[in-house]
Scaffold this motif. Sequence first.
Motif, PDB file in Angstrom:
ATOM      1  N   SER A  17       0.836  -1.201   0.000  1.00  0.00           N
ATOM      2  CA  SER A  17       0.000   0.000   0.000  1.00  0.00           C
ATOM      3  C   SER A  17       0.871   1.251   0.000  1.00  0.00           C
ATOM      4  O   SER A  17       0.571   2.222  -0.690  1.00  0.00           O
ATOM      5  N   PHE A  18       1.969   1.233   0.739  1.00  0.00           N
ATOM      6  CA  PHE A  18       2.865   2.390   0.767  1.00  0.00           C
ATOM      7  C   PHE A  18       3.454   2.650  -0.618  1.00  0.00           C
ATOM      8  O   PHE A  18       3.485   3.789  -1.086  1.00  0.00           O
ATOM      9  N   GLU A  19       3.873   1.595  -1.278  1.00  0.00           N
ATOM     10  CA  GLU A  19       4.446   1.735  -2.615  1.00  0.00           C
ATOM     11  C   GLU A  19       3.421   2.289  -3.605  1.00  0.00           C
ATOM     12  O   GLU A  19       3.756   3.100  -4.467  1.00  0.00           O
ATOM     13  N   CYS A  20       2.169   1.892  -3.472  1.00  0.00           N
ATOM     14  CA  CYS A  20       1.107   2.393  -4.364  1.00  0.00           C
ATOM     15  C   CYS A  20       0.826   3.872  -4.137  1.00  0.00           C
ATOM     16  O   CYS A  20       0.387   4.570  -5.053  1.00  0.00           O
ATOM     17  N   LEU A  21       1.059   4.357  -2.927  1.00  0.00           N
ATOM     18  CA  LEU A  21       0.685   5.717  -2.563  1.00  0.00           C
ATOM     19  C   LEU A  21       1.688   6.785  -2.966  1.00  0.00           C
ATOM     20  O   LEU A  21       1.315   7.927  -3.181  1.00  0.00           O
ATOM     21  N   GLN A  22       2.923   6.413  -3.026  1.00  0.00           N
ATOM     22  CA  GLN A  22       3.964   7.416  -3.272  1.00  0.00           C
ATOM     23  C   GLN A  22       3.811   8.024  -4.655  1.00  0.00           C
ATOM     24  O   GLN A  22       4.112   7.395  -5.653  1.00  0.00           O
ATOM     25  N   LYS A  23       3.381   9.251  -4.696  1.00  0.00           N
ATOM     26  CA  LYS A  23       3.209   9.920  -5.978  1.00  0.00           C
ATOM     27  C   LYS A  23       4.548  10.331  -6.570  1.00  0.00           C
ATOM     28  O   LYS A  23       4.762  10.246  -7.762  1.00  0.00           O
ATOM     29  N   ASN A  24       5.448  10.809  -5.716  1.00  0.00           N
ATOM     30  CA  ASN A  24       6.725  11.293  -6.229  1.00  0.00           C
ATOM     31  C   ASN A  24       7.909  10.402  -5.831  1.00  0.00           C
ATOM     32  O   ASN A  24       9.051  10.816  -5.935  1.00  0.00           O
ATOM     33  N   VAL A  25       7.637   9.204  -5.374  1.00  0.00           N
ATOM     34  CA  VAL A  25       8.636   8.181  -5.042  1.00  0.00           C
ATOM     35  C   VAL A  25       9.769   8.751  -4.172  1.00  0.00           C
ATOM     36  O   VAL A  25      10.937   8.527  -4.432  1.00  0.00           O
ATOM     37  N   ASP A  26       9.399   9.485  -3.121  1.00  0.00           N
ATOM     38  CA  ASP A  26      10.404  10.055  -2.217  1.00  0.00           C
ATOM     39  C   ASP A  26      10.425   9.350  -0.863  1.00  0.00           C
ATOM     40  O   ASP A  26      11.032   9.837   0.077  1.00  0.00           O
ATOM     41  N   ASN A  27       9.746   8.207  -0.774  1.00  0.00           N
ATOM     42  CA  ASN A  27       9.667   7.422   0.457  1.00  0.00           C
ATOM     43  C   ASN A  27       8.915   8.154   1.568  1.00  0.00           C
ATOM     44  O   ASN A  27       9.170   7.941   2.741  1.00  0.00           O
TER      45      ASN A  27
END
Length: 151
Positions: A17-27
Amino acid sequence: MQAGDISKVNLSEIQSSFECLQKNVDNKVSAEECVRGGKLIGIQMTIKETLKMISQINTDGTGFIAYEEYEQLINLKLKKAEKEKAMHLANFKKYDKDGNGSISFDELKMVLGRPGYGMTEKTIIEHFNNADTDGDGQISFSEFVKYFCEI
């Protein structure tokens, strides 16, 4: 919080779910993204509740949380949900006198008809019919929780 505190299934779902949420892939994710992430794994959270939880665990004060903080937030919410379910189940068992996993009208009447509850049979019938949303003549655990515990 250690990864060992979370079941492997939950940990995998939280990571996904965390990976799906990151819009700008900044963790990092926002409160709104946390709410959406919770929904992805079946957890209902409000923005207000999420902001309060983030303020308690956010270490850098940015309002965005890193994966480790997100994992902690979701795990706290999962533990709270488990406690609520246990409480609802204990209440449900007070009504489910024969232990078959559902509450009949007679079982509901047996509890609500006791002195001190002050309910007439008409009122008990009304509660039963409102709680039995699928109309099968029994109140399931989910129907019980929805009607008697979340109103």
